[in-house]
Design a protein around this motif. Sequence first.
Motif, PDB file in Angstrom:
ATOM      1  N   LEU A  43      -2.033  15.592  -1.923  1.00 15.90           N
ATOM      2  CA  LEU A  43      -1.011  14.338  -1.192  1.00 15.90           C
ATOM      3  C   LEU A  43      -0.127  14.493  -1.959  1.00 15.90           C
ATOM      4  O   LEU A  43      -0.330  14.239  -3.303  1.00 15.90           O
ATOM      5  N   TYR A  44       1.030  13.798  -1.545  1.00 16.00           N
ATOM      6  CA  TYR A  44       2.210  13.211  -2.251  1.00 16.00           C
ATOM      7  C   TYR A  44       2.514  12.019  -2.082  1.00 16.00           C
ATOM      8  O   TYR A  44       2.905  11.554  -0.776  1.00 16.00           O
ATOM      9  N   SER A  45       2.720  11.004  -2.980  1.00 19.19           N
ATOM     10  CA  SER A  45       3.035   9.710  -2.798  1.00 19.19           C
ATOM     11  C   SER A  45       4.459   9.695  -2.538  1.00 19.19           C
ATOM     12  O   SER A  45       5.264  10.313  -2.912  1.00 19.19           O
ATOM     13  N   THR A  46       4.949   8.565  -1.708  1.00 12.88           N
ATOM     14  CA  THR A  46       6.539   8.298  -1.408  1.00 12.88           C
ATOM     15  C   THR A  46       7.110   8.413  -2.546  1.00 12.88           C
ATOM     16  O   THR A  46       8.294   8.414  -2.819  1.00 12.88           O
ATOM     17  N   ALA A  47       6.594   7.336  -3.472  1.00 12.03           N
ATOM     18  CA  ALA A  47       7.108   6.885  -4.837  1.00 12.03           C
ATOM     19  C   ALA A  47       7.306   8.211  -5.636  1.00 12.03           C
ATOM     20  O   ALA A  47       8.609   8.208  -6.157  1.00 12.03           O
ATOM     21  N   MET A  70       0.952  -1.247   0.121  1.00 13.36           N
ATOM     22  CA  MET A  70       0.095  -0.157   0.040  1.00 13.36           C
ATOM     23  C   MET A  70       0.885   1.333  -0.175  1.00 13.36           C
ATOM     24  O   MET A  70       1.843   1.428   0.798  1.00 13.36           O
ATOM     25  N   GLU A  71       0.556   2.089  -0.663  1.00 15.23           N
ATOM     26  CA  GLU A  71       1.560   3.522  -0.956  1.00 15.23           C
ATOM     27  C   GLU A  71       1.068   4.379   0.143  1.00 15.23           C
ATOM     28  O   GLU A  71       0.013   4.494   0.683  1.00 15.23           O
ATOM     29  N   THR A  72       2.225   5.051   0.478  1.00 14.14           N
ATOM     30  CA  THR A  72       2.131   5.978   1.853  1.00 14.14           C
ATOM     31  C   THR A  72       2.269   7.468   1.135  1.00 14.14           C
ATOM     32  O   THR A  72       2.518   7.600   0.006  1.00 14.14           O
ATOM     33  N   TYR A  73       1.207   8.149   1.545  1.00 11.04           N
ATOM     34  CA  TYR A  73       1.007   9.562   1.068  1.00 11.04           C
ATOM     35  C   TYR A  73       1.318  10.819   2.045  1.00 11.04           C
ATOM     36  O   TYR A  73       0.890  10.513   3.357  1.00 11.04           O
ATOM     37  N   LEU A  74       2.084  11.687   1.740  1.00  6.21           N
ATOM     38  CA  LEU A  74       2.229  12.781   2.885  1.00  6.21           C
ATOM     39  C   LEU A  74       1.670  13.952   2.482  1.00  6.21           C
ATOM     40  O   LEU A  74       1.333  14.398   1.063  1.00  6.21           O
ATOM     41  N   THR A  75       1.178  14.977   3.460  1.00  2.00           N
ATOM     42  CA  THR A  75       0.466  16.133   3.104  1.00  2.00           C
ATOM     43  C   THR A  75       1.456  17.155   2.826  1.00  2.00           C
ATOM     44  O   THR A  75       2.762  16.926   2.864  1.00  2.00           O
ATOM     45  N   THR A  76       1.066  18.374   2.490  1.00  3.78           N
ATOM     46  CA  THR A  76       1.942  19.419   1.893  1.00  3.78           C
ATOM     47  C   THR A  76       3.102  19.946   3.279  1.00  3.78           C
ATOM     48  O   THR A  76       4.001  20.091   3.021  1.00  3.78           O
ATOM     49  N   ARG A  80       5.146  15.770  -7.975  1.00  2.74           N
ATOM     50  CA  ARG A  80       3.796  16.031  -8.317  1.00  2.74           C
ATOM     51  C   ARG A  80       2.721  15.596  -7.261  1.00  2.74           C
ATOM     52  O   ARG A  80       3.052  14.684  -6.854  1.00  2.74           O
ATOM     53  N   GLY A  81       1.771  16.221  -6.904  1.00  2.00           N
ATOM     54  CA  GLY A  81       0.693  16.014  -5.885  1.00  2.00           C
ATOM     55  C   GLY A  81      -0.622  15.515  -6.649  1.00  2.00           C
ATOM     56  O   GLY A  81      -0.724  15.675  -7.913  1.00  2.00           O
ATOM     57  N   VAL A  82      -1.179  14.961  -5.961  1.00  2.00           N
ATOM     58  CA  VAL A  82      -2.810  14.480  -6.322  1.00  2.00           C
ATOM     59  C   VAL A  82      -3.870  15.070  -5.279  1.00  2.00           C
ATOM     60  O   VAL A  82      -3.413  14.800  -4.015  1.00  2.00           O
ATOM     61  N   LYS A  83      -4.507  15.671  -6.181  1.00  2.52           N
ATOM     62  CA  LYS A  83      -5.806  16.194  -5.229  1.00  2.52           C
ATOM     63  C   LYS A  83      -6.711  15.364  -4.764  1.00  2.52           C
ATOM     64  O   LYS A  83      -7.203  14.709  -5.782  1.00  2.52           O
ATOM     65  N   ILE A  84      -7.063  15.108  -3.640  1.00  3.75           N
ATOM     66  CA  ILE A  84      -8.013  14.166  -3.082  1.00  3.75           C
ATOM     67  C   ILE A  84      -8.912  15.118  -2.241  1.00  3.75           C
ATOM     68  O   ILE A  84      -8.671  15.316  -1.162  1.00  3.75           O
ATOM     69  N   GLY A  85     -10.001  15.468  -2.516  1.00  5.52           N
ATOM     70  CA  GLY A  85     -11.181  16.136  -1.898  1.00  5.52           C
ATOM     71  C   GLY A  85     -10.239  17.508  -1.901  1.00  5.52           C
ATOM     72  O   GLY A  85     -10.174  17.964  -2.999  1.00  5.52           O
ATOM     73  N   LYS A  86     -10.386  18.012  -0.744  1.00  2.61           N
ATOM     74  CA  LYS A  86      -9.720  19.230  -0.590  1.00  2.61           C
ATOM     75  C   LYS A  86      -8.119  19.397  -0.634  1.00  2.61           C
ATOM     76  O   LYS A  86      -7.461  20.288  -0.449  1.00  2.61           O
ATOM     77  N   ARG A  87      -7.628  18.175  -0.285  1.00  2.00           N
ATOM     78  CA  ARG A  87      -6.264  18.031   0.226  1.00  2.00           C
ATOM     79  C   ARG A  87      -5.309  17.558  -1.045  1.00  2.00           C
ATOM     80  O   ARG A  87      -5.801  16.830  -1.932  1.00  2.00           O
TER      81      ARG A  87
END
Length: 65
Positions: free
Chosen positions: A41-45, A1-7, A32-39
Amino acid sequence: METYLTTAEVAERYRTSESTVRYWRQIGKGPRGVKIGKRVLYSTAELLRYEQALAQGSGEWGMAV
């Protein structure tokens, strides 16, 4: 499972401010970030890809494209 970090977590990782991370996103530089809802997130990959590009000297200003 991929881990995501906030800004905020990405800013802490790179020892910069959240506004700098947001600016990188605005101008299309940095990880590159991914917008999920209002946030955003950045994958560790993606962060590893960005760091490898920096190490190789890819992009302008030493930043990954």
